[in-house]
Design a protein around this motif. Structure first.
Motif, PDB file in Angstrom:
ATOM      1  N   THR A  84      41.330  50.431  45.969  1.00 27.08           N
ATOM      2  CA  THR A  84      41.493  51.527  46.924  1.00 27.08           C
ATOM      3  C   THR A  84      42.581  51.191  47.940  1.00 27.08           C
ATOM      4  N   ARG A  85      42.562  49.972  48.452  1.00 20.88           N
ATOM      5  CA  ARG A  85      43.570  49.548  49.432  1.00 20.88           C
ATOM      6  C   ARG A  85      44.981  49.590  48.843  1.00 20.88           C
ATOM      7  N   ALA A  86      45.099  49.353  47.537  1.00 18.53           N
ATOM      8  CA  ALA A  86      46.405  49.372  46.872  1.00 18.53           C
ATOM      9  C   ALA A  86      46.837  50.789  46.494  1.00 18.53           C
ATOM     10  N   GLY A  87      46.014  51.803  46.820  1.00 13.32           N
ATOM     11  CA  GLY A  87      46.352  53.182  46.486  1.00 13.32           C
ATOM     12  C   GLY A  87      46.159  53.504  45.017  1.00 13.32           C
ATOM     13  N   LEU A  88      45.293  52.751  44.368  1.00 12.75           N
ATOM     14  CA  LEU A  88      45.071  52.936  42.935  1.00 12.75           C
ATOM     15  C   LEU A  88      43.695  53.508  42.631  1.00 12.75           C
ATOM     16  N   HIS A  89      43.129  54.238  43.589  1.00 11.89           N
ATOM     17  CA  HIS A  89      41.777  54.776  43.417  1.00 11.89           C
ATOM     18  C   HIS A  89      41.648  55.650  42.174  1.00 11.89           C
ATOM     19  N   HIS A  90      42.759  56.222  41.721  1.00 10.30           N
ATOM     20  CA  HIS A  90      42.723  57.052  40.503  1.00 10.30           C
ATOM     21  C   HIS A  90      42.394  56.230  39.245  1.00 10.30           C
ATOM     22  N   LEU A  91      42.485  54.906  39.336  1.00 11.49           N
ATOM     23  CA  LEU A  91      42.161  54.043  38.194  1.00 11.49           C
ATOM     24  C   LEU A  91      40.687  53.650  38.145  1.00 11.49           C
ATOM     25  N   ILE A  92      39.940  53.972  39.186  1.00 10.72           N
ATOM     26  CA  ILE A  92      38.520  53.640  39.210  1.00 10.72           C
ATOM     27  C   ILE A  92      37.791  54.594  38.275  1.00 10.72           C
ATOM     28  N   PRO A  93      37.102  54.067  37.280  1.00 10.35           N
ATOM     29  CA  PRO A  93      36.445  54.943  36.303  1.00 10.35           C
ATOM     30  C   PRO A  93      35.227  55.653  36.897  1.00 10.35           C
ATOM     31  N   GLU A  94      34.919  56.814  36.347  1.00 10.03           N
ATOM     32  CA  GLU A  94      33.727  57.539  36.791  1.00 10.03           C
ATOM     33  C   GLU A  94      32.473  56.710  36.522  1.00 10.03           C
ATOM     34  N   ARG A  95      32.429  56.123  35.344  1.00  9.01           N
ATOM     35  CA  ARG A  95      31.303  55.256  34.987  1.00  9.01           C
ATOM     36  C   ARG A  95      31.747  53.811  35.203  1.00  9.01           C
ATOM     37  N   LYS A  96      31.444  53.296  36.354  1.00  9.78           N
ATOM     38  CA  LYS A  96      31.909  51.969  36.731  1.00  9.78           C
ATOM     39  C   LYS A  96      31.227  50.895  35.894  1.00  9.78           C
ATOM     40  N   ARG A  97      32.011  49.934  35.466  1.00  7.25           N
ATOM     41  CA  ARG A  97      31.497  48.808  34.697  1.00  7.25           C
ATOM     42  C   ARG A  97      31.288  47.617  35.621  1.00  7.25           C
ATOM     43  N   ARG A  98      30.284  46.808  35.294  1.00 11.12           N
ATOM     44  CA  ARG A  98      30.057  45.559  36.010  1.00 11.12           C
ATOM     45  C   ARG A  98      29.896  44.457  34.986  1.00 11.12           C
ATOM     46  N   TYR A  99      30.547  43.358  35.246  1.00 12.02           N
ATOM     47  CA  TYR A  99      30.522  42.230  34.332  1.00 12.02           C
ATOM     48  C   TYR A  99      29.957  41.004  35.032  1.00 12.02           C
ATOM     49  N   TYR A 100      29.412  40.105  34.242  1.00  8.35           N
ATOM     50  CA  TYR A 100      29.078  38.779  34.746  1.00  8.35           C
ATOM     51  C   TYR A 100      30.366  37.970  34.682  1.00  8.35           C
ATOM     52  N   THR A 101      30.681  37.270  35.729  1.00  5.34           N
ATOM     53  CA  THR A 101      31.919  36.503  35.753  1.00  5.34           C
ATOM     54  C   THR A 101      31.657  35.044  36.093  1.00  5.34           C
ATOM     55  N   VAL A 102      32.542  34.198  35.612  1.00  5.33           N
ATOM     56  CA  VAL A 102      32.577  32.788  36.004  1.00  5.33           C
ATOM     57  C   VAL A 102      34.019  32.491  36.382  1.00  5.33           C
ATOM     58  N   PHE A 103      34.214  31.503  37.216  1.00  6.39           N
ATOM     59  CA  PHE A 103      35.551  31.202  37.727  1.00  6.39           C
ATOM     60  C   PHE A 103      35.790  29.705  37.633  1.00  6.39           C
ATOM     61  N   TYR A 104      36.816  29.322  36.910  1.00  5.96           N
ATOM     62  CA  TYR A 104      37.167  27.915  36.758  1.00  5.96           C
ATOM     63  C   TYR A 104      38.665  27.750  36.893  1.00  5.96           C
ATOM     64  N   THR A 105      39.061  26.660  37.478  1.00 13.65           N
ATOM     65  CA  THR A 105      40.465  26.287  37.505  1.00 13.65           C
ATOM     66  C   THR A 105      40.586  24.928  36.833  1.00 13.65           C
ATOM     67  N   CYS A 106      41.693  24.729  36.169  1.00 16.96           N
ATOM     68  CA  CYS A 106      41.946  23.411  35.568  1.00 16.96           C
ATOM     69  C   CYS A 106      42.558  22.520  36.642  1.00 16.96           C
ATOM     70  N   ASP A 107      42.035  21.327  36.754  1.00 16.14           N
ATOM     71  CA  ASP A 107      42.576  20.366  37.702  1.00 16.14           C
ATOM     72  C   ASP A 107      42.863  19.067  36.973  1.00 16.14           C
ATOM     73  N   SER A 108      43.174  18.042  37.715  1.00 14.68           N
ATOM     74  CA  SER A 108      43.555  16.773  37.086  1.00 14.68           C
ATOM     75  C   SER A 108      42.408  16.123  36.315  1.00 14.68           C
ATOM     76  N   LYS A 109      41.177  16.560  36.556  1.00 13.54           N
ATOM     77  CA  LYS A 109      40.035  15.996  35.838  1.00 13.54           C
ATOM     78  C   LYS A 109      39.882  16.599  34.442  1.00 13.54           C
ATOM     79  N   ILE A 110      40.551  17.700  34.182  1.00  8.13           N
ATOM     80  CA  ILE A 110      40.487  18.364  32.880  1.00  8.13           C
ATOM     81  C   ILE A 110      41.734  17.979  32.098  1.00  8.13           C
ATOM     82  N   GLU A 111      41.542  17.163  31.069  1.00  9.15           N
ATOM     83  CA  GLU A 111      42.685  16.685  30.290  1.00  9.15           C
ATOM     84  C   GLU A 111      42.789  17.316  28.910  1.00  9.15           C
ATOM     85  N   ASN A 112      41.726  18.025  28.480  1.00 10.75           N
ATOM     86  CA  ASN A 112      41.787  18.649  27.161  1.00 10.75           C
ATOM     87  C   ASN A 112      40.746  19.769  27.094  1.00 10.75           C
ATOM     88  N   ALA A 113      40.755  20.481  25.978  1.00  7.48           N
ATOM     89  CA  ALA A 113      39.862  21.635  25.808  1.00  7.48           C
ATOM     90  C   ALA A 113      38.395  21.221  25.821  1.00  7.48           C
TER      91      ALA A 113
END
Length: 148
Positions: free
Chosen positions: A72-101
């Motif tokens: 809404t703040r970006a002026g993109l309210h027209h992209l908000i769907p009528e039937r709003k979706r909600r997802y479960y999310t997780v957030f990870y960043t790779c740091d120096s402790k992550i050396e491989n998959a």
């Protein structure tokens, strides 16, 4: 209404989580909205260090969780769907402790972070990492078993 803001938040290298402190990137927010509202999409963010990737991903995470303030703040309210979706999310960043998959997969599957970890979505009762092994197949896949 008068709000006191910490001048360090949003003006340092700290990740911006508050949509009111996030500015610009309208095209990226638009692209993210389209991706979140597509049935089969994947969002990948990459770039140089310190350009705002984590802050952008936090805003996309809010969108995926049903908070459309940044849209809404970006002026993109027209992209908000009528039937709003909600997802479960997780957030990870790779740091120096992550050396491989394998190490990334291990972190994802065992991180107990209360805000961002995958395991926060699994009830605590009976949660146990029973085995983590690398298979000997040609595709370098990883076998992970979590038993209750």
């Amino acid at each position: 209404m008068f709000h006191l803001l910490d001048p360090e938040v949003g003006f340092t290298s700290a990740v911006i989580k508050d949509p009111q402190r996030f500015v610009g990137r309208t095209q990226l927010i638009s692209n993210a909205m389209r991706a979140v509202n597509t049935t089969s999409s994947l969002i990948a963010v990459f770039g140089k260090r310190g350009v705002g990737k984590s802050s952008l991903m936090r805003q996309i995470q809010l969108i995926a969780n049903g908070d459309y303030e940044i849209v809404t703040r970006a002026g993109l309210h027209h992209l908000i769907p009528e039937r709003k979706r909600r997802y479960y999310t997780v957030f990870y960043t790779c740091d120096s402790k992550i050396e491989n998959a394998e190490e990334l997969l291990l972190r994802i599957c065992t991180d107990t972070d209360s805000e961002d970890g995958l395991l926060r979505l699994v009830p605590d009762r009976g949660k146990e990492l029973a085995e983590f092994t690398r298979s000997n197949s040609n595709d370098q896949s990883t076998d992970l078993k979590i038993l209750k």
